[in-house]
Design a protein around this motif. Structure first.
Motif, PDB file in Angstrom:
ATOM      1  N   UNK A 191     -22.764 -83.632 -46.152  1.00 39.53           N
ATOM      2  CA  UNK A 191     -22.079 -83.036 -44.959  1.00 39.53           C
ATOM      3  C   UNK A 191     -22.024 -84.065 -44.267  1.00 39.53           C
ATOM      4  N   UNK A 219     -20.004 -81.928 -50.600  1.00 39.73           N
ATOM      5  CA  UNK A 219     -21.087 -80.995 -50.964  1.00 39.73           C
ATOM      6  C   UNK A 219     -21.114 -80.166 -52.203  1.00 39.73           C
ATOM      7  N   UNK A 220     -20.056 -79.386 -52.324  1.00 33.22           N
ATOM      8  CA  UNK A 220     -19.917 -78.364 -53.186  1.00 33.22           C
ATOM      9  C   UNK A 220     -20.135 -78.725 -54.799  1.00 33.22           C
ATOM     10  N   UNK A 278     -28.778 -78.550 -53.444  1.00 34.34           N
ATOM     11  CA  UNK A 278     -28.996 -77.582 -52.568  1.00 34.34           C
ATOM     12  C   UNK A 278     -30.028 -77.670 -51.460  1.00 34.34           C
ATOM     13  N   UNK A 326     -31.599 -74.135 -45.321  1.00 33.93           N
ATOM     14  CA  UNK A 326     -31.328 -74.234 -43.730  1.00 33.93           C
ATOM     15  C   UNK A 326     -32.579 -73.571 -42.964  1.00 33.93           C
ATOM     16  N   UNK A 332     -26.150 -65.018 -46.162  1.00 31.70           N
ATOM     17  CA  UNK A 332     -24.905 -64.260 -45.661  1.00 31.70           C
ATOM     18  C   UNK A 332     -25.107 -62.743 -45.267  1.00 31.70           C
ATOM     19  N   UNK A 334     -24.683 -65.725 -55.536  1.00 31.79           N
ATOM     20  CA  UNK A 334     -23.744 -66.488 -54.990  1.00 31.79           C
ATOM     21  C   UNK A 334     -23.615 -67.913 -55.583  1.00 31.79           C
ATOM     22  N   UNK A 335     -24.621 -68.711 -55.768  1.00 34.49           N
ATOM     23  CA  UNK A 335     -24.518 -69.991 -56.629  1.00 34.49           C
ATOM     24  C   UNK A 335     -23.775 -69.655 -57.921  1.00 34.49           C
ATOM     25  N   UNK A 366     -20.359 -69.047 -57.927  1.00 29.68           N
ATOM     26  CA  UNK A 366     -19.560 -70.320 -57.821  1.00 29.68           C
ATOM     27  C   UNK A 366     -19.838 -71.328 -58.912  1.00 29.68           C
ATOM     28  N   UNK A 377     -21.409 -73.945 -44.102  1.00 33.01           N
ATOM     29  CA  UNK A 377     -22.187 -74.800 -44.751  1.00 33.01           C
ATOM     30  C   UNK A 377     -22.965 -74.539 -45.849  1.00 33.01           C
ATOM     31  N   UNK A 378     -23.489 -73.496 -45.864  1.00 28.48           N
ATOM     32  CA  UNK A 378     -24.696 -72.960 -46.795  1.00 28.48           C
ATOM     33  C   UNK A 378     -23.726 -72.578 -48.267  1.00 28.48           C
ATOM     34  N   UNK A 379     -22.678 -71.886 -47.757  1.00 28.43           N
ATOM     35  CA  UNK A 379     -21.622 -71.592 -48.906  1.00 28.43           C
ATOM     36  C   UNK A 379     -21.090 -73.081 -49.486  1.00 28.43           C
ATOM     37  N   UNK A 380     -20.803 -73.824 -48.966  1.00 31.28           N
ATOM     38  CA  UNK A 380     -20.156 -75.171 -49.520  1.00 31.28           C
ATOM     39  C   UNK A 380     -21.486 -75.934 -50.245  1.00 31.28           C
ATOM     40  N   UNK A 381     -22.703 -75.820 -49.751  1.00 34.09           N
ATOM     41  CA  UNK A 381     -23.723 -76.297 -50.284  1.00 34.09           C
ATOM     42  C   UNK A 381     -24.189 -75.685 -51.587  1.00 34.09           C
ATOM     43  N   UNK A 382     -23.854 -74.448 -51.609  1.00 37.15           N
ATOM     44  CA  UNK A 382     -24.171 -73.606 -52.816  1.00 37.15           C
ATOM     45  C   UNK A 382     -22.973 -73.652 -53.817  1.00 37.15           C
ATOM     46  N   UNK A 385     -19.158 -73.552 -53.138  1.00 42.53           N
ATOM     47  CA  UNK A 385     -17.976 -72.999 -52.764  1.00 42.53           C
ATOM     48  C   UNK A 385     -16.930 -73.989 -52.118  1.00 42.53           C
TER      49      UNK A 385
END
Ligand SMILES: Nc1ncnc2c1ncn2[C@@H]1O[C@H](COP(=O)(O)OP(=O)(O)O)[C@@H](O)[C@H]1O
Ligand SMILES: [Mg+2]
Lengths: 365, 304
Positions: A52, A72-73, A78, A81, A87, A98-99, A102, B203-208, B210
């Motif tokens: 980030x 980061x993606x 991982x 936070x 979500x 989700x992951x 993705x 941030x979390x979505x990107x981290x995972x 997306x």
């Protein structure tokens, strides 16, 4: 080869150097903790590992691959936070899937893996709930399951337990240790709580003002602090300043300010025998002091006399604050082993303290 | 126990000063007019406009003189059906265009520096400070045949051998006007929603794993749906019943059902029929809202 290498990484915000030339290595399967006071740069370092934020100088290398330019993606890293960042429009199952989605995991694999992840964090019956229907501890576990479900190389945790109450925190600490052992993923854990760092980690990096003050196993950090900051930040510690008056074969004599003369052994890490006239600091943990109304020091002990100034009854132990006759104020700890007896001394009682010559840890300079 | 009813009563009495004025307002200015309109829609028109009496003397008896003819006419004559469908189509296009235009703008404002957000919002509602008619007349000039826009378009059409077109007095002009007038009603609810999103979710979505596109469709957009619905309702309903914009920009070609309703109350002096058309329009709006809600549910189920 280390899993993660951080090489001479610095990050500056305006004039402020948040991370100052940090280098460290984390091995595969390790539970590694960054601990330090608030504002010392822990989150900044973590965000650079996650991608980030970018270092101004230096490199971050994961499995031998420089991560510079990898968003980061695309990093196999991982983060959990502090606010969990679940979500809100997805159920627990959807959050954990989700992951996997993705990562384009096949549909027929998602279900069993989500179920397994839920099993890992003991939430098998909560899959259909929404995050707002869960307690803080449960949300925490969902965040962990979501971050671990596709087995990243590295899991970053930024003060994940800070929002929980003390009892739950302790329980979650045990669960974290177990979970990490089970899944075998490398953890980099950030906390400002030194007790948490000692309890959880294989190794600890103590940070202050953007630099790493000491990087060691918990027992080393606690028992053999490298400098005054570490000694003071990790646990409670008596820091006694003094001047070396004479040096012998195995030990030397110090004149400690406000305490008196005492024998001590050289720093166990550097093993350097200090020279007469040199100043230094003897660090001594409160539990290493013997305290009694009257005691005859053994040959291998130093001693001093004083009066009880105050005490803190903590249940398992009592901390006594003692004003020594020579002027210094010290802390000693006594376990409340005898049942029914809550304290040994009253405020104002004269007491004697004694400590073994090798009980203290000498910091040169 | 004994004084609880009294306490409850007192609590209710204490609420009255707060709740009574808005209740009274709604009854007086919404419920009563609606009921009057319902009655009007089943009455006969008066001889010189207005309404004929609802009770008449008939062979010595007093009887209700009401009819459903107005509704029959409103739903059976093709001209009105066509107008309803056309208005529905214009309203849908307007709503979609407003959404497409407003979304990126709202997102930009919501993610801009806090210092500038109020200023940017002020700029969004700034056009409201000038008169509605003046703003529409401005569009008449912009779209008019003498303006650079129409000249440019027609020059381009001429270059590829096509007939010149009139931008003004066309469905195009009506849609432009409707979008222009209603855009702020989409921007404001969208902004209010997007501004509340927690940036760490992204941030979390990107981290995972997306990417930017997935972050938008999996996190930002589903979380913004309440704002989308609110904005869509605020644009769709007034756009469906619009009459001033098609009046001024549409010419004869692009009138909407709102123009016809207005006409019934003015030139045609057929209030009952105008009232009946209004209620059919209301039914159309409600059906459209139900359809949208159903589509929204399907979308969310599909996201699972
Ligand atoms: N984006 C930023 N802009 C300016 N200063 C920042 C930014 N992020 C962090 N800092 C500063 O850097 C220092 C370290 O912050 P941080 O890494 O969050 O500390 P920690 O996590 O150890 O509490 C703090 O003084 C903070 O104010
Ligand atoms: Mg932090």
């Amino acid at each position: 080869m280390a899993l993660l290498e951080i090489r001479n990484v610095s990050r500056r915000f305006g004039d402020f150097l948040a991370v100052d030339n940090v280098s460290l290595e984390v091995g595969a399967g390790e539970f590694f903790t960054l601990v330090g006071p608030s504002g010392c740069g822990k989150t900044t370092l973590l965000r650079m590992i996650a991608g980030f934020d970018q270092p101004d100088t230096g490199q971050i290398v994961l499995e031998g691959k420089n991560l510079e330019g990898t968003p980061p993606e695309a990093r196999n890293v991982h983060t959990v936070f502090q606010s969990y960042a679940l979500f809100p429009h997805m159920t627990v199952e959807q959050n954990i899937a989700f992951p996997l989605r993705m990562a384009k995991t096949a549909d027929d694999q998602i279900k069993p893996r989500v179920a397994e992840a839920l099993e890992d964090v003991r939430l098998a019956d909560k899959g259909k709930r929404y995050p707002h229907e869960l307690s803080g501890g449960q949300r925490q576990r969902v965040a962990l399951a979501r971050a671990l479900v596709n087995r990243p190389k590295l899991l970053l945790l930024d003060e994940p337990l800070a929002a929980l109450d003390a009892k739950l925190k302790e329980q979650m600490q045990l669960e974290l240790i177990e979970l990490q052992r089970e899944v075998g993923v490398t953890f980099i854990y950030v906390t400002h709580d030194q007790g948490e760092a000692l309890a959880l980690s294989h190794r600890i990096a103590v940070m202050n003002h953007g630099i790493i003050e000491q990087l060691d196993e918990p027992s080393k950090v606690y028992g053999f602090p490298k400098n005054r900051f570490v000694a003071d930040f990790i646990g409670t510690c008596n820091l006694w300043e003094g001047t070396v008056t004479s040096a012998g074969e195995r030990d030397f004599v110090l004149d400690l300010d406000g305490i008196g003369t005492a024998r001590a052994i050289p720093n166990t890490t550097t093993k350097a025998m200090p020279q007469p006239g040199q100043r230094g600091c003897l660090t001594l943990r409160p539990e290493k002091l013997r305290i009694a109304a009257d005691l005859a020091p053994l040959p291998e002990e130093n001693s001093a006399a004083g009066k009880v100034h105050d005490f803190l009854y903590l249940g398992d132990v009592t901390i006594y604050i003692v004003n020594l006759d020579q002027g210094a104020r010290i802390e000693a700890m006594l376990p409340n082993a005898a049942s029914g007896r809550t304290r040994f001394f009253e405020v104002g009682d004269p007491v004697k303290i004694a400590w073994r010559v090798d009980a203290g840890h000498f910091i040169d300079g | 126990m004994a004084n609880q009813p009294a306490a409850g009563l007192r609590a209710r009495m204490a609420r009255w000063p707060v709740t009574a004025p808005p209740t009274l307002y709604l009854v007086l200015f919404f419920l009563v007019p609606t009921l009057i309109m319902v009655l009007a829609s089943i009455q006969y028109p008066g001889e010189f406009g207005g309404l004929s009496p609802i009770l008449i003397e008939d062979q010595g008896h007093t009887r209700l003189d009401i009819t459903l003819e107005n509704y029959q006419r409103a739903v059976s004559e093709t001209i009105y059906l066509q107008l309803f469908l056309k208005s529905l189509w214009y309203a849908i296009v307007t709503t979609v265009l407003c959404l497409v235009l407003a979304y990126p703008l709202s997102m930009m404002i919501a993610r801009s520096n806090k210092k500038y957000r109020d200023l940017l919002l002020l700029l969004v509602i700034l056009p409201f400070w000038s008169n509605f008619l003046i703003r529409i007349y401005a569009w008449m000039i912009i779209l008019g045949p003498q303006a650079a826009l129409a000249k440019g378009v027609n020059a381009a059409l001429g270059a590829v051998g096509m007939e010149p077109v009139s931008l003004l007095f066309s469905p195009f002009a009506v849609i432009v006007g409707l979008v222009y007038v209603h855009l702020p009603f989409m921007i404001l609810p969208l902004y209010a929603n997007l501004e509340k999103h927690d940036p760490t979710l992204l941030d979390a979505a990107q981290d995972l794993g997306a990417n930017a596109w997935q972050r938008f469709w999996k996190v930002t957009f589903p979380l913004s749906l309440p704002g989308v619905y609110a904005g869509a309702a605020l644009v769709f309903i007034p756009a469906l019943g619009a009459f001033a914009v098609p009046d001024l920009l549409g010419g004869t070609d692009a009138i909407m059902i709102g123009n016809v309703i207005k006409e019934q109350f003015r030139e045609a002096r057929d209030w009952p029929f105008g009232a009946a058309l209004s209620f059919v329009l209301m039914a159309v709006a409600l059906l459209a809202a139900l359809a949208a809600a159903w589509a929204g549910k399907r979308y969310q189920q599909q996201a699972d």
